[in-house]
Scaffold this motif. Structure first.
Motif, PDB file in Angstrom:
ATOM      1  N   UNK A  59      35.850  41.821  36.903  1.00 51.99           N
ATOM      2  CA  UNK A  59      37.234  41.390  36.982  1.00 51.99           C
ATOM      3  C   UNK A  59      37.446  40.128  36.150  1.00 51.99           C
ATOM      4  N   UNK A  60      38.630  39.641  36.137  1.00 51.01           N
ATOM      5  CA  UNK A  60      38.962  38.463  35.327  1.00 51.01           C
ATOM      6  C   UNK A  60      38.390  37.207  35.953  1.00 51.01           C
ATOM      7  N   UNK A  79      43.417  36.417  42.879  1.00 48.23           N
ATOM      8  CA  UNK A  79      42.118  35.878  43.258  1.00 48.23           C
ATOM      9  C   UNK A  79      41.205  36.896  43.938  1.00 48.23           C
ATOM     10  N   UNK A  80      41.789  38.016  44.244  1.00 47.69           N
ATOM     11  CA  UNK A  80      40.973  39.032  44.903  1.00 47.69           C
ATOM     12  C   UNK A  80      40.054  39.651  43.871  1.00 47.69           C
ATOM     13  N   UNK A  81      38.781  39.671  44.190  1.00 43.58           N
ATOM     14  CA  UNK A  81      37.824  40.181  43.222  1.00 43.58           C
ATOM     15  C   UNK A  81      37.703  41.677  43.328  1.00 43.58           C
ATOM     16  N   UNK A  82      37.524  42.259  42.191  1.00 38.91           N
ATOM     17  CA  UNK A  82      37.245  43.684  42.180  1.00 38.91           C
ATOM     18  C   UNK A  82      35.751  43.858  42.018  1.00 38.91           C
ATOM     19  N   UNK A  83      35.114  44.190  43.141  1.00 39.51           N
ATOM     20  CA  UNK A  83      33.668  44.341  43.084  1.00 39.51           C
ATOM     21  C   UNK A  83      33.254  45.738  42.674  1.00 39.51           C
ATOM     22  N   UNK A 115      30.779  37.222  30.274  1.00 38.90           N
ATOM     23  CA  UNK A 115      31.337  38.439  30.851  1.00 38.90           C
ATOM     24  C   UNK A 115      32.784  38.576  30.425  1.00 38.90           C
ATOM     25  N   UNK A 116      33.089  39.684  29.759  1.00 43.74           N
ATOM     26  CA  UNK A 116      34.472  39.955  29.408  1.00 43.74           C
ATOM     27  C   UNK A 116      34.872  41.266  30.042  1.00 43.74           C
ATOM     28  N   UNK A 123      29.761  32.851  43.359  1.00 45.50           N
ATOM     29  CA  UNK A 123      31.116  32.504  43.793  1.00 45.50           C
ATOM     30  C   UNK A 123      32.127  33.525  43.303  1.00 45.50           C
ATOM     31  N   UNK A 124      31.966  33.948  42.035  1.00 45.84           N
ATOM     32  CA  UNK A 124      32.921  34.873  41.443  1.00 45.84           C
ATOM     33  C   UNK A 124      32.523  36.331  41.575  1.00 45.84           C
ATOM     34  N   UNK A 125      31.289  36.535  42.066  1.00 47.21           N
ATOM     35  CA  UNK A 125      30.762  37.895  42.218  1.00 47.21           C
ATOM     36  C   UNK A 125      30.829  38.677  40.909  1.00 47.21           C
ATOM     37  N   UNK A 126      30.210  38.114  39.873  1.00 50.95           N
ATOM     38  CA  UNK A 126      30.256  38.733  38.559  1.00 50.95           C
ATOM     39  C   UNK A 126      29.240  39.855  38.422  1.00 50.95           C
TER      40      UNK A 126
END
Ligand SMILES: [Zn+2]
Lengths: 474, 621
Positions: B349-350, B613-617, B335-336, B362-365
C-alpha cells in the motif's frame, strides 16, 4: 454274678466317646449358628446354645439312669412302656400344643417336649420283645402282621398330627425285620416298588407301561426258555394296540395311551391265564401277576399323589426329584442350604465366621439344617469328619449288636441302628439336595431336647443291654 | 434263630455306601463347584456406593465458576423387587404406565443383581416423596448424584462438560460403572481424576429379608469416599465473559495469556454455547442440536482452527532476520506499491519509502519482508535454499509453531509450517527459491497457525524470547504444584537482544504517527504494542487479525484476536483486543461507545482511523 460296678466295667467306652464327640461338636455348631443374637456368654439360657447345655446336662443324667436300671427291666417292662406311650400320644392329640402346624408338643415351663420322638425307642423295645417271644416266626403271616402292627401304631397316632418325618422314621424298622429273617425277595420287591414310584412321578404313565411290558416279556422269555414265544406275544400286543389306537383315532374317543395300552394287554393276558390254568404252568402266571401288581401300583400311586398328599407335600417331592424348579419357594431351603455348605469350600470359613447360617438365609439353622453350619464354617474337612464320625458310630453299633447272645439286645440294637441311619440319610441328604425336605433332626447334633434325649435313651439302653451281654441269653 | 448273621454285611455295606455318596456329593458342591461361594456373597453382601461431590472450579481471582447441585436418580435392583402398586409409582414419578414397564424391562435386561438407573434426575420434591413411600417399593432406592451448575454461562469450551461414561470407557477403566459421570471435554476431562474424587463404598451384611445387619467384616472391605479436588483455573471470569460478549456477533476466536506464566486468561471461541445446555437429562438432545448447527459452536476455534497468521507474522520474520544477522535495524528497502521481480508481483500500500526495519513493522510493508525472506534464504552460510529454509523453520519450531503447545486439552491441533522436503516434493529439489515461497514472508501461503499459537507468539515477544506452554489450571487442591511442563521456560533460538526493535515496532503500530496501522487500538495511559494482520480467504471476505500485548514494559497480557470474514485487521480485531486489554488491566472499560460499535450495536459513524491510514495487507499476484 453280675454286680453293679461291672456294668461300668463292661460298658463300651468307644461308643460313649463317639457320642460325646457328636454332642460336643454339635453344640459348638449350635453356638455358632446363634451367636449373632447374643453376647451374654455361653450360659445365656434364653439362647438356644444355653438351652442346649441344659438338654446336654439332662441327657447325661438320663444316660446314668438308663445304665443304673437293670437290663431285665427293659425286657420285662417293654410292653407296659409301649402301652403307656400310646396313651401319651393320644394325650398329646387332645392336650398338646400346636407348634408349626403340628400338634405334637407338650410345653413344660419354657421347654417343649415332643413325645413322638421318645416313641421310637419304646417301639424298638416292644418290637424286640415281640420278635423274641416263644414260638415267634417271622415267616408266618400273622406273626409278621403283629410285628408290623407294633411298628405301625405309633406313627398312625402321629399321622393324625401332620408329621411326615416321624412316619418315615418308623418305616426304618422294616430293616430290623430284614435282619431277623424277613424275606429278602419282599425287601427287593419293596425296593422295586419304591423305584417304580419315583419313575411314575418322573415319566409318563404310558411310557412306564411300555417299559413294564418289555421287562415282563424279557422275563417271560427267560422263564419260558423261548425267545420266539416272547416275540409272538409282544407282536400280538403291539397289533392289538395299533388297532385300538386306530379305532380311537377314527371315532375321536379320546382315551389315553395308557388306557389303550392296558386294553391291548387283555387278549394276551386272557390266553396266558386260560392256558396256564389248563396246563398248570404257574410260573408264567406269576410273571403276569407281577405285571398286574405293578400296574395297580402305578395307578394307586397316581391317585395317592393327586388325591391324598397335600399340594405342598407333592411339591416337595417334585422339587426333590428335580421335576419342578422353584428356588424361591420350596426349593429355597434346599438352595440356601446348598449355598451355605458349598460356600464353605475345602477348609471352611472358620469357626464362627459363617455368614449364610448366621444371617438366617438357611432356615432352621440350628435344628434340621445344623449340617449347613458345619459345611460353611468347617468346609469339606468338617463335613467329611461328621460323615466319618457317623459311619464309625453306626459300624460300631453293628459290631455291638452282632456280639449279643441275646436276640432281644440285638433286635433292639438294630432298631437303634435303623432309626439312626434313616435320620442320618434323610437329614444330611436333604441339606445337600439328595433328599426331599423332611424335617427330621441329625441325631446328637441338632438343637432340641426331645431328639437328644430320645437318641441318648436309645443308645444307653442299648449300652446297658450290651454291658449285660454275658448274662442275657434270650 | 441267628441264621441271618450274614445280613450284617448288607447293613455295613449300605451304611458305607451312603457315606460314600454323601462325601462325593459334598466334594462336588464344596470343592469342585465354586459357584456357591459367589451365590453366598451375593446373598449376604450389600454394597452401597457413595458418590463424592465433584471438585469445584474457581477462576484466577477466586470467584467460583462451577459448582454442584444435587440430582436424584431412582435406582432399581430387579432381583429384590417385590410386587408393588405400579399406578402409585407412576403417580409419584409422573411417568406413564408404559414408560414404567419399559424402564423395568430394560433394567432387568441389564442385570438382575446389579442396580441400574430406573429414572434419571428426578426433582427434589418427587425424590423426597418417593423416599417417603419407599417401603412399598422393595428393590428401589434413591441415589443422590451431583450435576454441574455454572455461576455464569461462559467458558464452555475451556471448562468442557460432564456426561455419562460410554461403553469404551466402561470396558477400559474399571473404576467406572454404568451411569457414572465423567468429564467429557475441556478442563473437566483433563482433570477428571482430580475433580471426580474417589467413590466410596460400604459393604454391609444383610439378612434374608434384605435388611442391613452390620458392616461386613468390621468394614474391612469399605472404601472411604474422597471428595473431588477443587481447581483454580487461570481464567479471568470477567475477561472471559467480556470476550464472549464482544465476539458474540462474530465467528472467530480470542486467546489472552499472561506472558510471564503462560496462564490462559481468556479462551473465546465464537460462536459459543451455554455450558448449562450440556448438563443432565437433556445433554443428549442439546448436544445433538449443537452438533448440527451450521456455525459449529462445538468446534473449539481457539485450539483447532488453523488460519494463516497474515501480517502479524512479519514480527517473526524480523526476529529471525536479526538473529541470522542477514538484516539489521538499519537495513532499508524501497517499496513502490509492492514487490516486483520480472512478472512476479506482490502488492503493497501507499507509504513512505525507503523504510527501515522498525518502520517496516509499523507500516506493515510487504516488499520489505519479502526481501527479509530473500536475505534469510540466500544466506551464504548455507549451501542451499532448502538448508537455509530448514534453519528458518528451526527458529519457528523453537517458538512453538510446529507442534501443539500442550495445553491440557486433547483436541488441540497443530499449525502448519511445511519442511523444506515439502517444497522439494512440490517443486523439485533446488527448483524453488524465496520467490516461490514469498507468501510465507507475509504470513500467507502454506503457513497456518492456531489462535492459541498466535497468542503464544505474542507472549513470546512480550517476554522477549521465551514462552511457557499455555495452560488452564493454576492450582489443584491438595497438590504442591501443577504439572512441571507448565513451569518450564521454552527459550527461543532468537536472542533476547533482538526482540527490542520488534517490540518498538509494535509500539509504533499503535502509538506511532502517520503510517501506524492500528491507532484505533490505543489506550489512554497504557503502552499497548500490537500488530495487525489480514488473512486472505478464498471463500469469502478476508479474516481480520490482531495481536497485542501490554504494558510494553513488564507485560501482563498478550492477546490474539481472529475475526473471520471481517476484512482488515484494524477494523474489528484491533478494537476487540484493545477493549480486552483495557478490561483486564483497569478492570473497567471507559470506552462504552467503542464497545457498542465493536458489537455493531451502533453504526460505524466515527471511524477512529482515517481511510488512507488503513493498511492493505493483502497480497496480489
Ligand atoms: Zn511497502
Amino acid at each position: 454274678m453280675v454286680q453293679r460296678n461291672s456294668v461300668f466295667a463292661n460298658l463300651d467306652w468307644v461308643s460313649i466317646l463317639l457320642w460325646m464327640v457328636m454332642i460336643g461338636f454339635g453344640w459348638m455348631n449350635i453356638y455358632s449358628a446363634n451367636i449373632m443374637e447374643a453376647d451374654n456368654g455361653i450360659f445365656d439360657f434364653s439362647q438356644r446354645f444355653g438351652k442346649q447345655l441344659i438338654w446336654i446336662g439332662a441327657s447325661l443324667l438320663l444316660a446314668m439312669l438308663m445304665l443304673v436300671l437293670d437290663a431285665k427291666f427293659y425286657i420285662h417292662f417293654s410292653y407296659l412302656l409301649y402301652i403307656l406311650l400310646l396313651g401319651i400320644l393320644l394325650g398329646v392329640l387332645v392336650f398338646g400344643r400346636e407348634i408349626n402346624g403340628a400338634k405334637s408338643w407338650f410345653v413344660v415351663g419354657g421347654f417343649q417336649l415332643q413325645p413322638s420322638e421318645f416313641a421310637k425307642a419304646i417301639t424298638a423295645l416292644a418290637l424286640a420283645n415281640l420278635l423274641t417271644s416263644h414260638s415267634y416266626n417271622i415267616k408266618k403271616f400273622w406273626h409278621l402282621v403283629k410285628a408290623l402292627s407294633i411298628i405301625a401304631v405309633p406313627p398312625m397316632l402321629i399321622l393324625l398330627q401332620p408329621d411326615l418325618g416321624s412316619v418315615l422314621v418308623y418305616s426304618a424298622f422294616i430293616l430290623v425285620l430284614f435282619r431277623e429273617g424277613f424275606s429278602a425277595n419282599v425287601m427287593l420287591m419293596l425296593a422295586a416298588l419304591g423305584l417304580l414310584f419315583v419313575t411314575s412321578l418322573l415319566l409318563d404313565k404310558a411310557l412306564i407301561l411300555l417299559f413294564l411290558i418289555i421287562i415282563t416279556l424279557i422275563i417271560y422269555m427267560v422263564v419260558a426258555r423261548s425267545v420266539k414265544k416272547g416275540l409272538v406275544n409282544g407282536l400280538i400286543i403291539a397289533m392289538v394296540f395299533g388297532v385300538l389306537y386306530g379305532i380311537n383315532y377314527l371315532l375321536k374317543t379320546e382315551f389315553s395311551l395308557f388306557l389303550i395300552g392296558l386294553a391291548a394287554l387283555v387278549p394276551v393276558a386272557l390266553v396266558i391265564t386260560v392256558k396256564g390254568m389248563r396246563l398248570r404252568e404257574y410260573a408264567q402266571m406269576k410273571i403276569l401277576v407281577g405285571l398286574i401288581v405293578s400296574i395297580v401300583f402305578i395307578i394307586s400311586m397316581d391317585l395317592a399323589m393327586n388325591k391324598v398328599l397335600k399340594p405342598h407335600q407333592q411339591h416337595r417331592i417334585y422339587v426333590t426329584l428335580g421335576i419342578e424348579d422353584d428356588p424361591q419357594g420350596v426349593g429355597y431351603n434346599v438352595n440356601q442350604s446348598k449355598i451355605a455348605i458349598g460356600s464353605g469350600g475345602f477348609s471352611g470359613k472358620g469357626y464362627l465366621q459363617g455368614t449364610q447360617t448366621k444371617l438366617h438365609f438357611v432356615p432352621e439353622q440350628s435344628t434340621d439344617f445344623i449340617f449347613c453350619t458345619v459345611g460353611e464354617e468347617w468346609g469339606f474337612l468338617g463335613t467329611s469328619f461328621v460323615i466319618l464320625l457317623y459311619l464309625g458310630f453306626l459300624l460300631r453299633m453293628i459290631f455291638l449288636a452282632e456280639r449279643q447272645r441275646s436276640s432281644f439286645s440285638r433286635i433292639f440294637g438294630y432298631g437303634f441302628i435303623s432309626v439312626m441311619l434313616i435320620h442320618f440319610i434323610v437329614n444330611i441328604g436333604m441339606t445337600i439336595g439328595l433328599m426331599p425336605v423332611i424335617g427330621i433332626p441329625l441325631p446328637f447334633f441338632s438343637y432340641g431336647g426331645s431328639s437328644l434325649w430320645t437318641f441318648t435313651m436309645f443308645l444307653f439302653i442299648f449300652l446297658r443291654l450290651d454291658a449285660s451281654r454275658l448274662e442275657l441269653l434270650r | 434263630m441267628n441264621q441271618y448273621t450274614d445280613r450284617r454285611y448288607v447293613f455295613a455295606v449300605a451304611i458305607i455306601l451312603v457315606g460314600l455318596v454323601f462325601m462325593i456329593r459334598l466334594f462336588q458342591i464344596q470343592v469342585i463347584d465354586k459357584s456357591y461361594e459367589q451365590y453366598a456373597l451375593s446373598n449376604a453382601q450389600s454394597v452401597r456406593v457413595i458418590y463424592p461431590a465433584r471438585g469445584l472450579i474457581y477462576d484466577r481471582r477466586g470467584e467460583i465458576m462451577v459448582y454442584n447441585k444435587a440430582a436424584y436418580d431412582i435406582m432399581i435392583t430387579p432381583r429384590l423387587l417385590e410386587p408393588f402398586d405400579t399406578t402409585e409409582l407412576c403417580e409419584i414419578l409422573k411417568i406413564t404406565r408404559e414408560s414404567a414397564i419399559e424402564r423395568l424391562n430394560s433394567a432387568k435386561a441389564y442385570s438382575r443383581r446389579v442396580p441400574s438407573v430406573f429414572m434419571k434426575q428426578v426433582s427434589y420434591e418427587n425424590a423426597a416423596l418417593f423416599q417417603e413411600k419407599m417401603y412399598q417399593f422393595q428393590g428401589f432406592y434413591v441415589q443422590t448424584r451431583t450435576l454441574r451448575e455454572y455461576t455464569d454461562s461462559i467458558a464452555s469450551h475451556a471448562l468442557g462438560y460432564v456426561g455419562e461414561v460410554d461403553q469404551a470407557i466402561l470396558d477400559s477403566v474399571p473404576y467406572y460403572q454404568l451411569g457414572d459421570y465423567i468429564g467429557v471435554s475441556g478442563v473437566e476431562k483433563a482433570y477428571e481424576e482430580h475433580l471426580r474424587g474417589q467413590k466410596g463404598k460400604t459393604v454391609f451384611l444383610k439378612d434374608v429379608h434384605n435388611q442391613t445387619i452390620e458392616s461386613y467384616q468390621g468394614g474391612r472391605l469399605d472404601e472411604t469416599v474422597e471428595v473431588g479436588k477443587n481447581l483454580t483455573t487461570t481464567l479471568d471470569m470477567e475477561l472471559q465473559a467480556y470476550g464472549e460478549k464482544l465476539m458474540s456477533p462474530y465467528v472467530g476466536s480470542v486467546v489472552a495469556l499472561e506472558p510471564s506464566t503462560g496462564e490462559v486468561l481468556a479462551l473465546v471461541s465464537a460462536p459459543t454455547y451455554s455450558p448449562d445446555l450440556l448438563v443432565g437429562r437433556n445433554l443428549g438432545v442439546e448436544f445433538g442440536k449443537l452438533a448440527i448447527d451450521t456455525l459449529n459452536p462445538l468446534f473449539n476455534r481457539a485450539l483447532m482452527a488453523q488460519y494463516p497468521p497474515g501480517s502479524t507474522f512479519k514480527t517473526i520474520m524480523a526476529l529471525i532476520g536479526l538473529q541470522e544477522k542477514v538484516i539489521s535495524t538499519r537495513t532499508e528497502h524501497h517499496c513502490y506499491y509492492g514487490f516486483y521481480v520480472g512478472n512476479i508481483h506482490t502488492g503493497c500500500h501507499l507509504h513512505e519509502t525507503p523504510l527501515d526495519l522498525i518502520e517496516a513493522i509499523q507500516n506493515s510493508c510487504n516488499t520489505y519482508f519479502i526481501n527479509v525472506l530473500k536475505s534469510i534464504l540466500q544466506d551464504v552460510k548455507y549451501t542451499s535454499t532448502a538448508e537455509a529454509y530448514d534453519n528458518w523453520r528451526r527458529h519457528l519450531r523453537s517458538m512453538g509453531f510446529t507442534e501443539p503447545l500442550g495445553i491440557e486439552m486433547t483436541n488441540e491441533l497443530n499449525g502448519n509450517v511445511p519442511p523444506a522436503s515439502y517444497f522439494n516434493r512440490i517443486y523439485g529439489e533446488n527448483h524453488w527459491n524465496y520467490l516461490t515461497i514469498r507468501s510465507l514472508a507475509i504470513g500467507q501461503g502454506e503457513l497456518l497457525v492456531t489462535p492459541i499459537q498466535m497468542a503464544n507468539m505474542t507472549a513470546t515477544i512480550a517476554n522477549r524470547g521465551f514462552y511457557i506452554a499455555p495452560h488452564l489450571v493454576k492450582e489443584i487442591e491438595g497438590e504442591d504444584d501443577i504439572d512441571d511442563k507448565y513451569r518450564e521456560k521454552h527459550f527461543t533460538t532468537v536472542d533476547t537482544s533482538n526482540y527490542g526493535p520488534i517490540v518498538d515496532g509494535m509500539d509504533l503500530v499503535i502509538n506511532g504517527g502517520p503510517g501506524s496501522t492500528a491507532r484505533n487500538a490505543r489506550i489512554e495511559g497504557i503502552t499497548v504494542c500490537g500488530k495487525t494482520g489480514t488473512a486472505e480467504n478464498p471463500h469469502g471476505n478476508d479474516h481480520s487479525i490482531f495481536i497485542a500485548f501490554a504494558p510494553k514494559e513488564d507485560p501482563k497480557i498478550a492477546i490474539a484476536v481472529y475475526v473471520e470474514n471481517q476484512g482488515f485487521g484494524t477494523t474489528y480485531a484491533a478494537p476487540i483486543a484493545s477493549l480486552m486489554i483495557e478490561k483486564y488491566l483497569t478492570r473497567e472499560v471507559k470506552r462504552t461507545w467503542y464497545e457498542n460499535w465493536v458489537m455493531q450495536l451502533i453504526q460505524p459513524v466515527a471511524p477512529v482511523v482515517k481511510k488512507n491510514n488503513i493498511s492493505n495487507d493483502g497480497t496480489e499476484e
